[in-house]
Design a protein around this motif. Structure first.
Motif, mmCIF file in Angstrom:
data_model
loop_
_atom_site.group_PDB
_atom_site.id
_atom_site.type_symbol
_atom_site.label_atom_id
_atom_site.label_comp_id
_atom_site.label_asym_id
_atom_site.label_seq_id
_atom_site.Cartn_x
_atom_site.Cartn_y
_atom_site.Cartn_z
ATOM 1 N N GLN A 44 48.678 43.749 55.598
ATOM 2 C CA GLN A 44 48.569 43.844 54.148
ATOM 3 C C GLN A 44 47.822 42.654 53.565
ATOM 4 O O GLN A 44 47.049 42.802 52.616
ATOM 5 C CB GLN A 44 49.965 43.941 53.523
ATOM 6 N N ARG A 47 44.210 43.246 54.166
ATOM 7 C CA ARG A 47 43.713 44.225 53.204
ATOM 8 C C ARG A 47 43.552 43.599 51.820
ATOM 9 O O ARG A 47 42.559 43.841 51.134
ATOM 10 C CB ARG A 47 44.689 45.413 53.147
ATOM 11 N N ILE A 51 40.048 43.298 49.633
ATOM 12 C CA ILE A 51 39.925 43.826 48.270
ATOM 13 C C ILE A 51 39.550 42.712 47.295
ATOM 14 O O ILE A 51 38.712 42.904 46.401
ATOM 15 C CB ILE A 51 41.231 44.513 47.842
ATOM 16 N N GLN A 69 38.578 50.069 40.265
ATOM 17 C CA GLN A 69 39.250 50.642 41.431
ATOM 18 C C GLN A 69 39.902 49.550 42.275
ATOM 19 O O GLN A 69 41.041 49.698 42.741
ATOM 20 C CB GLN A 69 38.257 51.438 42.273
ATOM 21 N N TYR A 70 39.180 48.441 42.473
ATOM 22 C CA TYR A 70 39.745 47.332 43.243
ATOM 23 C C TYR A 70 40.947 46.724 42.529
ATOM 24 O O TYR A 70 41.925 46.311 43.176
ATOM 25 C CB TYR A 70 38.682 46.269 43.479
ATOM 26 N N GLN A 72 43.089 48.256 40.613
ATOM 27 C CA GLN A 72 44.237 49.139 40.805
ATOM 28 C C GLN A 72 44.843 48.963 42.194
ATOM 29 O O GLN A 72 46.066 48.985 42.365
ATOM 30 C CB GLN A 72 43.812 50.596 40.574
ATOM 31 N N GLN A 73 44.004 48.789 43.201
ATOM 32 C CA GLN A 73 44.505 48.574 44.556
ATOM 33 C C GLN A 73 45.247 47.246 44.660
ATOM 34 O O GLN A 73 46.309 47.154 45.293
ATOM 35 C CB GLN A 73 43.348 48.621 45.548
ATOM 36 N N ARG A 76 48.752 47.417 43.090
ATOM 37 C CA ARG A 76 49.783 48.006 43.938
ATOM 38 C C ARG A 76 50.276 47.018 44.990
ATOM 39 O O ARG A 76 51.470 46.982 45.320
ATOM 40 C CB ARG A 76 49.236 49.269 44.606
ATOM 41 N N ILE A 77 49.357 46.211 45.524
ATOM 42 C CA ILE A 77 49.760 45.215 46.529
ATOM 43 C C ILE A 77 50.623 44.131 45.898
ATOM 44 O O ILE A 77 51.654 43.733 46.451
ATOM 45 C CB ILE A 77 48.517 44.607 47.198
#
Length: 290
Positions: A44, A47, A51, A69-70, A72-73, A76-77
């Motif tokens: 994680q 990742r 990002i 988009q990045y 939003q990712q 979540r992390i």
């Protein structure tokens, strides 16, 4: 006697088969549990770092759609369980604030220059978590020392606008210190960078007061010296020599396969030794003729 080499030969065959099954089975198990490994904290963090780097590049090129988009990712992390597995909560809070600030900026339609700083802060924080020993924020030591050197030169200029020039130059140091704040907080908490921030603020106030002939030059000289010492101490205490990864990588070695391999090797040696003894004396110990 044949038992001298038959028994170790059988053991050698069994351990060789076990070793081969262990090697092939380990590769199969890794592929079988790949989805579980991909959700590990270390994966994680990898990742998150990817990002964050992509977000910074998108911010630099003002690619708003891809950046959203990045964001939003990353959101979540940051809101997930990773913050419980690694890093300091103060640093995670700073990263979350930057992520939310970028999201609001993109939604409102503001220009790219208003959120490039936040993107850089997130990138440095993610990089610091993944590779603390060689983090990007450590490279700011030389940059910030150069900033202080320029402030000192601006303050010592022979003209009467030394305080004005020094304050203008001090802005660069403030921006660099602000940029590495989340990286420091996520590794060590907010105490380490608090002293540097206070020194910068105090020096700025002294320079502003000097513009109105309120403070003397000796106070500013001492403040600049203390500011430089605070910066040097900050990087000396970073513990880059003793830094440990925030999350340990999952081991992939299989000790059972090594045990079976060594057992098969020893059995093969005993088999060969027993076979040579059997060839030399196939019927065992012979009685001495009288």
């Amino acid at each position: 006697m044949k038992i001298r080499f038959i028994v170790p030969f059988v053991i050698c065959i069994v351990m060789t088969i076990g070793y081969a099954g262990s090697v092939w089975g380990s590769s199969a198990s890794i592929s079988l549990y790949a989805p579980l490994l991909s959700s590990s904290p270390y994966k994680q963090l990898q990742r998150m770092d990817e990002i964050a780097s992509s977000l910074y590049e998108a911010a630099y090129t003002n690619n708003r759609q891809t950046s959203f988009q990045y964001v939003q990712q990353l959101k979540r992390i940051v809101e997930g369980e990773l913050k419980q597995a690694s890093g300091n909560q103060e640093g995670w809070s700073a990263v979350a604030q930057d992520v939310n600030a970028i999201e609001q900026t993109l939604v409102s339609g503001a220009g790219s220059t208003s959120w490039l700083m936040e993107a850089a802060r997130i990138r440095l924080a993610a990089d610091a978590l993944l590779r603390p020993e060689h983090a990007l924020w450590l490279q700011y030591e030389r940059i910030m020392l150069d900033d202080i050197s320029r402030v000192e030169k601006a303050w010592k200029r022979q003209t009467n606008d030394g305080a004005i020039a020094a304050r203008a130059t001090l802005t660069s140091l403030q921006e660099h210190a602000k940029r590495i704040e989340p990286a420091l907080s996520i590794l060590y908490g907010s105490k380490r960078e608090a002293e540097l921030a206070e020194r910068i603020q105090y020096t700025n106030k002294l320079l502003e007061a000097n513009m109105h002939n309120i403070t003397n030059e000796a106070m500013i000289d001492r403040s600049l010296a203390a500011l430089k010492e605070s910066l040097i101490r900050l990087f000396e205490q970073s513990g880059r020599e003793n830094a440990l990864p925030a999350v340990a990588a999952i081991p992939t070695s299989n000790p059972l396969s090594w045990t079976l391999f060594l057992g098969a090797l020893i059995s093969a040696i005993l088999t060969y030794s027993g076979w040579r003894k059997y060839k030399a004396n196939p019927f065992g110990v012979k009685p001495i003729p009288k």
